[in-house]
Each structure stands twice: as C-alpha cells, then as structure tokens.
Design a protein around this motif. Sequence first.
Motif, PDB file in Angstrom:
ATOM      1  N   THR A 149       0.860  -1.186   0.000  1.00 45.50           N
ATOM      2  CA  THR A 149       0.000   0.000   0.000  1.00 45.50           C
ATOM      3  C   THR A 149       0.895   1.235   0.000  1.00 45.50           C
ATOM      4  O   THR A 149       2.111   1.137   0.191  1.00 45.50           O
ATOM      5  N   ASN A 150       0.281   2.392  -0.149  1.00 46.15           N
ATOM      6  CA  ASN A 150       1.062   3.636  -0.168  1.00 46.15           C
ATOM      7  C   ASN A 150       1.712   3.947   1.181  1.00 46.15           C
ATOM      8  O   ASN A 150       2.587   4.810   1.252  1.00 46.15           O
ATOM      9  N   LEU A 179      -4.609   0.113  -4.898  1.00 45.74           N
ATOM     10  CA  LEU A 179      -4.520   1.366  -5.643  1.00 45.74           C
ATOM     11  C   LEU A 179      -5.562   2.359  -5.152  1.00 45.74           C
ATOM     12  O   LEU A 179      -6.685   1.990  -4.801  1.00 45.74           O
ATOM     13  N   GLU A 180      -5.193   3.634  -5.150  1.00 41.22           N
ATOM     14  CA  GLU A 180      -6.157   4.683  -4.856  1.00 41.22           C
ATOM     15  C   GLU A 180      -6.960   4.982  -6.116  1.00 41.22           C
ATOM     16  O   GLU A 180      -6.639   4.495  -7.206  1.00 41.22           O
ATOM     17  N   GLN A 183      -5.477   5.670  -9.684  1.00 45.84           N
ATOM     18  CA  GLN A 183      -4.052   5.350  -9.646  1.00 45.84           C
ATOM     19  C   GLN A 183      -3.791   4.098 -10.480  1.00 45.84           C
ATOM     20  O   GLN A 183      -4.522   3.124 -10.402  1.00 45.84           O
ATOM     21  N   PHE A 188       1.725   3.753  -9.076  1.00 45.43           N
ATOM     22  CA  PHE A 188       1.961   3.271  -7.716  1.00 45.43           C
ATOM     23  C   PHE A 188       3.426   2.932  -7.506  1.00 45.43           C
ATOM     24  O   PHE A 188       4.047   3.365  -6.516  1.00 45.43           O
ATOM     25  N   TRP A 189       4.017   2.150  -8.402  1.00 46.87           N
ATOM     26  CA  TRP A 189       5.391   1.699  -8.206  1.00 46.87           C
ATOM     27  C   TRP A 189       6.414   2.807  -8.450  1.00 46.87           C
ATOM     28  O   TRP A 189       7.433   2.872  -7.758  1.00 46.87           O
ATOM     29  N   GLU A 191       5.840   6.011  -7.875  1.00 52.11           N
ATOM     30  CA  GLU A 191       5.706   6.921  -6.735  1.00 52.11           C
ATOM     31  C   GLU A 191       6.361   6.352  -5.480  1.00 52.11           C
ATOM     32  O   GLU A 191       7.009   7.077  -4.724  1.00 52.11           O
ATOM     33  N   ASN A 192       6.214   5.049  -5.260  1.00 51.65           N
ATOM     34  CA  ASN A 192       6.676   4.453  -4.004  1.00 51.65           C
ATOM     35  C   ASN A 192       8.084   3.872  -4.064  1.00 51.65           C
ATOM     36  O   ASN A 192       8.793   3.872  -3.053  1.00 51.65           O
ATOM     37  N   ASN A 197       6.019  -0.855 -13.389  1.00 51.78           N
ATOM     38  CA  ASN A 197       5.251  -2.061 -13.080  1.00 51.78           C
ATOM     39  C   ASN A 197       5.879  -3.314 -13.689  1.00 51.78           C
ATOM     40  O   ASN A 197       5.846  -4.378 -13.084  1.00 51.78           O
TER      41      ASN A 197
END
Length: 434
Positions: A149-150, A179-180, A183, A188-189, A191-192, A197
């Motif tokens: 998760t974020n 995912l939000e 998103q 997601f990947w 950003e974090n 992906n």
Amino acid sequence: MNSSTELSRPLKLLIITSSGGGGLLQAAIAKEQQAKVDNPHIDIIKKDVLKDWVGKRFGQFCTSSYNKAQQKGDVKSITFYCQSQRIFDVMCWPLIFVQTLNVLFRENIDQVIDTQNLCTSAILKAIRFFNYKKSKKIVLEKIIVDLPTNKATHFFAPIKRLSKKDKTVLRLKTIPPLLEDHQTLDHFWQENCGLSNHEIHYEDFNVRQSFKKLQSKPRQATDQIISLHCKDRLEMEAILTASQKGNMTAEMKDLTLCFTIPKNMKVITILLGSQPANSATVNYVKGFIELAKNHKKEPISLFVFCKEFNLHKNSLFKRVLQCVQDEKEYPSSFSVIPFSFQSDDVIATLFHRSCLTCSRSGGQTAMELMAVSTGEIWVHSEAKGKHPSQKELLAGIPNWESESAVYLQKMMGAKIVTPDTFLPHAEKALFKNP
C-alpha cells in the motif's frame, strides 16, 4: 574450487530476515519451506539482521523495545520506532555491508532472499561487489512481507532511494498493490519505489506450506480435531482448567491436547500478533463471555493466543485464565482455550476453521488469512470510545498496518473493531447469519 566441484555442489541459498517482527520471520520460514519443496538438496543459510549481524546487545534492545510497544498496544511508540528506521540504516550500513559480504564469500552463495526491511542498500552493495569479484549474477529477491500500500514506506522508501545500479540487482516480489482512485500500477510503483510495473515480480501469497495446503479450500461440514502442543504438564492443566469450565473436553497425548470441534460449533480465534496487545486481548475475552451468556444454547469455542506460557501474575495467559475462573455465571456452552506459540499447521487449521478471526493487520498474518480464511476477518484497533469513526479506527492502527486494514476491508470485507465496538459485529456474524 574447480569447475566440476562447483557444478556438483548443492545450490546455496542465503535467507536474510529480522526478529524485528514475527511476520518477517514467518515469511522467511515460508521461503525456506518452498525452496526445499522446489529443491530438496538445497543448502540454506539463514541470517537475522538484528540477532546475528548488529550485535547481541543492540539487536536485543531493538527487538525488546518494539515487542514491548506491541504488547502495550502503544501506537505512538510503534510509529516512532518505524520512523527511526532510516537512522538505523545509516548507523548500521557499514556493519551490514561487511557482514553480508562475509557470508557471501565464506559460503559462496548462489541465491539471496530477503524478507526484512533494514539496510537494503548495504546488502545490495555487498551483492554487487561479490558478483564483480566472483563473476556471478546474483540478485536480491526482496519479499514485500507487508501488504503493498502507499503507507508501506518502511519497505518502499529505502528502495526508492537506491541508485540505478543497485536496482539492477533487485527483484521485488509482492502481491498486487492497493490502488487509490485513478491510480495505475505504474504510478503506484514509480511513486513508491522508483520502479515501473514491468520491473515488479508478482507472486502468490508468500505463506507457509501448511497454509498452502488449505488455500482456497472450503470449510468441511464435519467434526474436526485441533491439537495444541504444550511445553509441560502445567501448561496442559492450565488450558484444561479454562476449557473445561465450558463443555469442551480434550484427549491428552503426551504433551498434546486434542480438541474435537463439532461441525455445528462456532469457532473464534483471537491472535493479536506475535506480541499480542495484552489488555485488548483480555477485554475481548470478557466481551465474548458476556455475549455467550445471551446465547447459552449455542456451542462456541474461543481460541486465544497468549504468547509464551507462564502463570506470573501479570502474564497474558494468567489474565485470560483469571477471566474464566472469576466469572460466576459462566455459560456452559462456551469454552475459552488459551494457547501459547504453536506450529504453523495449528495456526493454519485454526484460521481455516474459524467463523471469525480477530487479528492485527500485519502483512504476513493478513496474507495467511487471505489464503485460508473461511469466516469473517476482524482487524484490531487501539481506538477508544464506543463509536469511533473510520478515521479514528485507522489512527488506532500503527503506520502501514492501517492501510493494510483498508486493503483487507476492500479485498476481504474485513471489519475494524475494538473491545468496545465488536459486540454488534459478533452478534451479526455468529447468530444472525444462516
């Protein structure tokens, strides 16, 4: 070592884990078990970053501090320790680099799996140096033990800070993330973790073999035996003292208690982590006793994890036992069964048979529940008050685990509860559903 000897020797796997969390250790066991299934001749070397590499005193201090905060349900302290991870990584970087390098060269390692979140950069640098010197192409298989998760920054933030060269020897393994709205997986990947992906290696739940055997299987409509292993006769007597105040009996085999669970019995499991929150656990037990008084014809068994067995005045085992013994109007159809640390086959069977399970939302426990649960999943929160909001419930869960709770809500229909709020959920789950 000549080339023929090199080819004939067993594959050597290094598994790196940490005693900074029960889930990290369980994930390492799961990988070890799977490796032996895939290759029975594999040679496995396991190292614990805190116990084996940073020094006994400092490692013990880190572990005990975190464990005490877990037992107290101290969300602020748990959050503080997690936010101190970057300081730990900086302080221990040289030591972990050298320790990793020593094992790689001494054991001539062929594969590395890492189930913990500390000093990722140091481990990768050691692997790159080893590859250069030995002309190997080893990568670090980094297992994301917590739900992606974020808020899983304790795993993700160190990865995002890695250099491009370090990332070339990293293989990130995980289940699909939460995912939000709007998103994408790539977003997601990036950003974090600063990865795309297509660089992520998705895999099935990383659970121990006992859970894999029960994965996705329906609950059987038959009587079932659940066997609890005891360390001595005193523990057996304590468990029987609690369970036999209800109508539950057990067959004794050496130091094992075999409970026969009738097919119509409602089974509840409370397991608030490897270091359970003591007061919360006791209050859940008290609440379930009161609930059972209103449903005296319903056979119910409540399995309660109490960490290691001892009967000291303030031990969790003693407090749970006292709840049962002190109740004057105890319902005979209700049995409380306290238990200490058990093997994974016992926990897998309990999770699979339970009509509802109350746990924390640590990633490994969450994945085990997602794999085998056939009942309702509850996530414990330390929020106070009779009517906490969703925001307050999540604030009562430490750091990344709060978003893991949301993951379970969305994917499994889980409910977030406290000892003050669970009774209506229990009524619906146990007595109002067909």
